[in-house]
Design a protein around this motif. Structure first.
Motif, PDB file in Angstrom:
ATOM      1  N   PRO A  88      -5.168 -38.137  31.764  1.00  0.00           N
ATOM      2  CA  PRO A  88      -5.220 -38.032  33.228  1.00  0.00           C
ATOM      3  C   PRO A  88      -3.885 -37.590  33.818  1.00  0.00           C
ATOM      4  O   PRO A  88      -2.819 -38.057  33.401  1.00  0.00           O
ATOM      5  CB  PRO A  88      -5.579 -39.457  33.658  1.00  0.00           C
ATOM      6  CG  PRO A  88      -6.331 -40.019  32.500  1.00  0.00           C
ATOM      7  CD  PRO A  88      -5.666 -39.441  31.288  1.00  0.00           C
ATOM      8  N   GLU A  89      -3.954 -36.697  34.793  1.00  0.00           N
ATOM      9  CA  GLU A  89      -2.756 -36.105  35.374  1.00  0.00           C
ATOM     10  C   GLU A  89      -2.062 -37.084  36.331  1.00  0.00           C
ATOM     11  O   GLU A  89      -2.708 -37.688  37.178  1.00  0.00           O
ATOM     12  CB  GLU A  89      -3.099 -34.832  36.151  1.00  0.00           C
ATOM     13  CG  GLU A  89      -4.046 -33.893  35.424  1.00  0.00           C
ATOM     14  CD  GLU A  89      -5.492 -34.102  35.844  1.00  0.00           C
ATOM     15  OE1 GLU A  89      -6.260 -33.141  35.746  1.00  0.00           O
ATOM     16  OE2 GLU A  89      -5.846 -35.241  36.262  1.00  0.00           O
ATOM     17  N   LYS A  90      -0.758 -37.175  36.198  1.00  0.00           N
ATOM     18  CA  LYS A  90       0.035 -37.966  37.134  1.00  0.00           C
ATOM     19  C   LYS A  90       0.668 -37.088  38.206  1.00  0.00           C
ATOM     20  O   LYS A  90       1.089 -37.582  39.250  1.00  0.00           O
ATOM     21  CB  LYS A  90       1.125 -38.732  36.382  1.00  0.00           C
ATOM     22  CG  LYS A  90       0.579 -39.777  35.408  1.00  0.00           C
ATOM     23  CD  LYS A  90       1.701 -40.514  34.701  1.00  0.00           C
ATOM     24  CE  LYS A  90       1.146 -41.542  33.727  1.00  0.00           C
ATOM     25  NZ  LYS A  90       2.229 -42.274  33.009  1.00  0.00           N
ATOM     26  N   ARG A  91       0.749 -35.784  37.941  1.00  0.00           N
ATOM     27  CA  ARG A  91       1.387 -34.856  38.873  1.00  0.00           C
ATOM     28  C   ARG A  91       0.526 -33.600  39.007  1.00  0.00           C
ATOM     29  O   ARG A  91      -0.221 -33.237  38.094  1.00  0.00           O
ATOM     30  CB  ARG A  91       2.781 -34.463  38.374  1.00  0.00           C
ATOM     31  CG  ARG A  91       3.707 -35.640  38.124  1.00  0.00           C
ATOM     32  CD  ARG A  91       5.009 -35.193  37.483  1.00  0.00           C
ATOM     33  NE  ARG A  91       5.770 -34.302  38.376  1.00  0.00           N
ATOM     34  CZ  ARG A  91       6.821 -33.595  37.977  1.00  0.00           C
ATOM     35  NH1 ARG A  91       7.237 -33.650  36.725  1.00  0.00           N
ATOM     36  NH2 ARG A  91       7.465 -32.828  38.849  1.00  0.00           N
ATOM     37  N   TYR A  99      -9.402 -28.859  31.067  1.00  0.00           N
ATOM     38  CA  TYR A  99      -9.607 -30.314  31.075  1.00  0.00           C
ATOM     39  C   TYR A  99     -10.537 -30.704  32.219  1.00  0.00           C
ATOM     40  O   TYR A  99     -11.489 -31.477  32.039  1.00  0.00           O
ATOM     41  CB  TYR A  99      -8.252 -31.002  31.207  1.00  0.00           C
ATOM     42  CG  TYR A  99      -8.272 -32.489  31.472  1.00  0.00           C
ATOM     43  CD1 TYR A  99      -8.896 -33.378  30.601  1.00  0.00           C
ATOM     44  CD2 TYR A  99      -7.626 -33.013  32.598  1.00  0.00           C
ATOM     45  CE1 TYR A  99      -8.896 -34.744  30.848  1.00  0.00           C
ATOM     46  CE2 TYR A  99      -7.610 -34.370  32.848  1.00  0.00           C
ATOM     47  CZ  TYR A  99      -8.243 -35.233  31.981  1.00  0.00           C
ATOM     48  OH  TYR A  99      -8.228 -36.581  32.224  1.00  0.00           O
ATOM     49  N   PHE A 100     -10.291 -30.157  33.401  1.00  0.00           N
ATOM     50  CA  PHE A 100     -11.134 -30.441  34.557  1.00  0.00           C
ATOM     51  C   PHE A 100     -12.573 -30.014  34.287  1.00  0.00           C
ATOM     52  O   PHE A 100     -13.524 -30.751  34.585  1.00  0.00           O
ATOM     53  CB  PHE A 100     -10.566 -29.730  35.789  1.00  0.00           C
ATOM     54  CG  PHE A 100     -11.310 -30.004  37.067  1.00  0.00           C
ATOM     55  CD1 PHE A 100     -11.853 -31.258  37.332  1.00  0.00           C
ATOM     56  CD2 PHE A 100     -11.450 -29.002  38.021  1.00  0.00           C
ATOM     57  CE1 PHE A 100     -12.524 -31.505  38.528  1.00  0.00           C
ATOM     58  CE2 PHE A 100     -12.122 -29.243  39.212  1.00  0.00           C
ATOM     59  CZ  PHE A 100     -12.666 -30.497  39.464  1.00  0.00           C
ATOM     60  N   LEU A 146      -3.797 -44.538  45.570  1.00  0.00           N
ATOM     61  CA  LEU A 146      -2.755 -44.360  44.558  1.00  0.00           C
ATOM     62  C   LEU A 146      -2.527 -42.904  44.172  1.00  0.00           C
ATOM     63  O   LEU A 146      -1.449 -42.549  43.685  1.00  0.00           O
ATOM     64  CB  LEU A 146      -3.099 -45.171  43.299  1.00  0.00           C
ATOM     65  CG  LEU A 146      -3.158 -46.688  43.467  1.00  0.00           C
ATOM     66  CD1 LEU A 146      -3.595 -47.347  42.160  1.00  0.00           C
ATOM     67  CD2 LEU A 146      -1.813 -47.240  43.915  1.00  0.00           C
ATOM     68  N   GLY A 147      -3.523 -42.046  44.361  1.00  0.00           N
ATOM     69  CA  GLY A 147      -3.397 -40.658  43.944  1.00  0.00           C
ATOM     70  C   GLY A 147      -3.461 -40.511  42.436  1.00  0.00           C
ATOM     71  O   GLY A 147      -3.783 -41.439  41.700  1.00  0.00           O
ATOM     72  N   GLY A 148      -3.129 -39.326  41.959  1.00  0.00           N
ATOM     73  CA  GLY A 148      -3.136 -39.071  40.518  1.00  0.00           C
ATOM     74  C   GLY A 148      -4.541 -38.971  39.950  1.00  0.00           C
ATOM     75  O   GLY A 148      -5.538 -39.069  40.649  1.00  0.00           O
ATOM     76  N   TRP A 149      -4.618 -38.709  38.663  1.00  0.00           N
ATOM     77  CA  TRP A 149      -5.873 -38.647  37.922  1.00  0.00           C
ATOM     78  C   TRP A 149      -6.845 -37.667  38.600  1.00  0.00           C
ATOM     79  O   TRP A 149      -8.010 -37.963  38.823  1.00  0.00           O
ATOM     80  CB  TRP A 149      -6.493 -40.041  37.781  1.00  0.00           C
ATOM     81  CG  TRP A 149      -5.732 -40.948  36.864  1.00  0.00           C
ATOM     82  CD1 TRP A 149      -4.381 -41.020  36.741  1.00  0.00           C
ATOM     83  CD2 TRP A 149      -6.260 -41.916  35.953  1.00  0.00           C
ATOM     84  NE1 TRP A 149      -4.033 -41.978  35.807  1.00  0.00           N
ATOM     85  CE2 TRP A 149      -5.163 -42.546  35.317  1.00  0.00           C
ATOM     86  CE3 TRP A 149      -7.552 -42.318  35.619  1.00  0.00           C
ATOM     87  CZ2 TRP A 149      -5.318 -43.543  34.363  1.00  0.00           C
ATOM     88  CZ3 TRP A 149      -7.718 -43.326  34.678  1.00  0.00           C
ATOM     89  CH2 TRP A 149      -6.607 -43.917  34.045  1.00  0.00           C
ATOM     90  N   TYR A 150      -6.347 -36.483  38.904  1.00  0.00           N
ATOM     91  CA  TYR A 150      -7.088 -35.508  39.697  1.00  0.00           C
ATOM     92  C   TYR A 150      -8.470 -35.178  39.124  1.00  0.00           C
ATOM     93  O   TYR A 150      -9.482 -35.222  39.841  1.00  0.00           O
ATOM     94  CB  TYR A 150      -6.265 -34.213  39.823  1.00  0.00           C
ATOM     95  CG  TYR A 150      -5.056 -34.346  40.717  1.00  0.00           C
ATOM     96  CD1 TYR A 150      -5.135 -34.061  42.063  1.00  0.00           C
ATOM     97  CD2 TYR A 150      -3.823 -34.761  40.195  1.00  0.00           C
ATOM     98  CE1 TYR A 150      -4.022 -34.188  42.889  1.00  0.00           C
ATOM     99  CE2 TYR A 150      -2.710 -34.889  41.010  1.00  0.00           C
ATOM    100  CZ  TYR A 150      -2.812 -34.606  42.355  1.00  0.00           C
ATOM    101  OH  TYR A 150      -1.724 -34.737  43.164  1.00  0.00           O
ATOM    102  N   SER A 155     -14.281 -35.528  39.251  1.00  0.00           N
ATOM    103  CA  SER A 155     -15.558 -35.489  38.528  1.00  0.00           C
ATOM    104  C   SER A 155     -16.467 -36.635  38.944  1.00  0.00           C
ATOM    105  O   SER A 155     -17.681 -36.470  39.080  1.00  0.00           O
ATOM    106  CB  SER A 155     -15.322 -35.499  37.016  1.00  0.00           C
ATOM    107  OG  SER A 155     -14.823 -36.754  36.568  1.00  0.00           O
ATOM    108  N   LYS A 156     -15.894 -37.807  39.179  1.00  0.00           N
ATOM    109  CA  LYS A 156     -16.701 -38.952  39.607  1.00  0.00           C
ATOM    110  C   LYS A 156     -17.103 -38.833  41.074  1.00  0.00           C
ATOM    111  O   LYS A 156     -18.216 -39.212  41.460  1.00  0.00           O
ATOM    112  CB  LYS A 156     -15.940 -40.259  39.362  1.00  0.00           C
ATOM    113  CG  LYS A 156     -15.768 -40.608  37.889  1.00  0.00           C
ATOM    114  CD  LYS A 156     -17.098 -40.828  37.190  1.00  0.00           C
ATOM    115  CE  LYS A 156     -16.915 -41.327  35.764  1.00  0.00           C
ATOM    116  NZ  LYS A 156     -18.201 -41.563  35.066  1.00  0.00           N
TER     117      LYS A 156
END
Length: 239
Positions: A88-91, A99-100, A146-150, A155-156
């Motif tokens: 999961p992406e942090k930035r 991946y997406f 929190l953001g992140g996990w783009y 997808s969810k």
């Protein structure tokens, strides 16, 4: 209690296997779908395989509907958070289109294709049926602080929107089905394994516990035409 016929898709995963074992203990007829053949054998267990292409999903759903015309629950357990090459992406800089696309296919398109494939059954049956897909609280747009996990979030969130939209159509078409999106919490599985060290004490759930919670909620749904988006405690999640 009368015997029920349940369909469990993605039955080779941690939650899927736990649901299979739980329903067999309850003497329900269990119909499973997975990529690999399950090692479990039981007189009440019928196993199907699918490569999760749209053609395969359509064929398997049609076959199940013909063989088992009275389905009580259909549960799609497929899901992914990380791949062999991506976490999961942090930035923003870490966002990767491949991946997406992978997460969109597994987390969004696959559950919705199963709903699409079973829609003729859901529209024609007189048996009330709960159709459940595994979502996540992280798919809530209003809950995102929190953001992140783009890719996983998106997808969810996409899954939630597709199912919400489908629930409106099915209600309009007077479908005798209940749609449910279920957040299982952090479950002890391959999906969560890289992140388990950060889970607060008491918040890493065994698949058997999650399966029991999900099963109990499926038994007590209100067939009011609305979709339910709930967590492992049965609490509603903000959209």
């Amino acid at each position: 209690m009368s015997q029920k016929t349940v369909v469990i898709i993605g039955a080779s995963g941690a939650i899927g296997k736990a649901l299979v074992n739980l329903n067999l203990r309850l003497n329900n007829q269990v119909v499973t779908v997975s990529r690999e053949t399950l090692s479990i054998s039981h007189p009440l267990l019928k196993k199907y395989q699918s490569d999760y292409s749209q053609k395969s999903i359509s064929e398997v759903a049609s076959l199940i509907s013909r063989v088992y015309p009275m389905l009580s629950t259909i549960t799609v357990c497929n899901g992914a958070l990380h791949t062999q090459t991506n976490m999961p992406e942090k930035r923003i800089e870490a966002f990767d289109i491949d991946y997406f696309s992978t997460l969109l296919h597994i987390n969004t398109m696959t559950p919705f294709m199963w709903l699409q494939a079973f829609t003729p059954h859901l529209l024609s049956t007189q048996t009330p049926c709960v159709f459940t897909a595994l979502s996540a609280r992280i798919g809530s747009i209003s809950d995102n602080q929190l953001g992140g996990w783009y890719s996983y979030r998106a997808s969810k969130a996409s899954l939630n929107m597709l199912f919400k939209t489908a629930s409106i159509e099915l209600q309009r078409r007077k479908c005798n089905a209940k749609l449910m999106l279920f957040h299982p919490g952090t479950t002890d599985s391959e999906l969560s394994k890289p992140f388990q060290n950060n889970v607060p004490e008491g918040k890493l759930f065994k698949p058997e516990f999650v399966a029991q919670q999900l099963h109990s909620f499926q038994l007590n749904r209100d067939f009011n035409g609305a979709i339910d988006y709930i967590d492992w405690q049965g609490h509603n999640i903000q959209w």
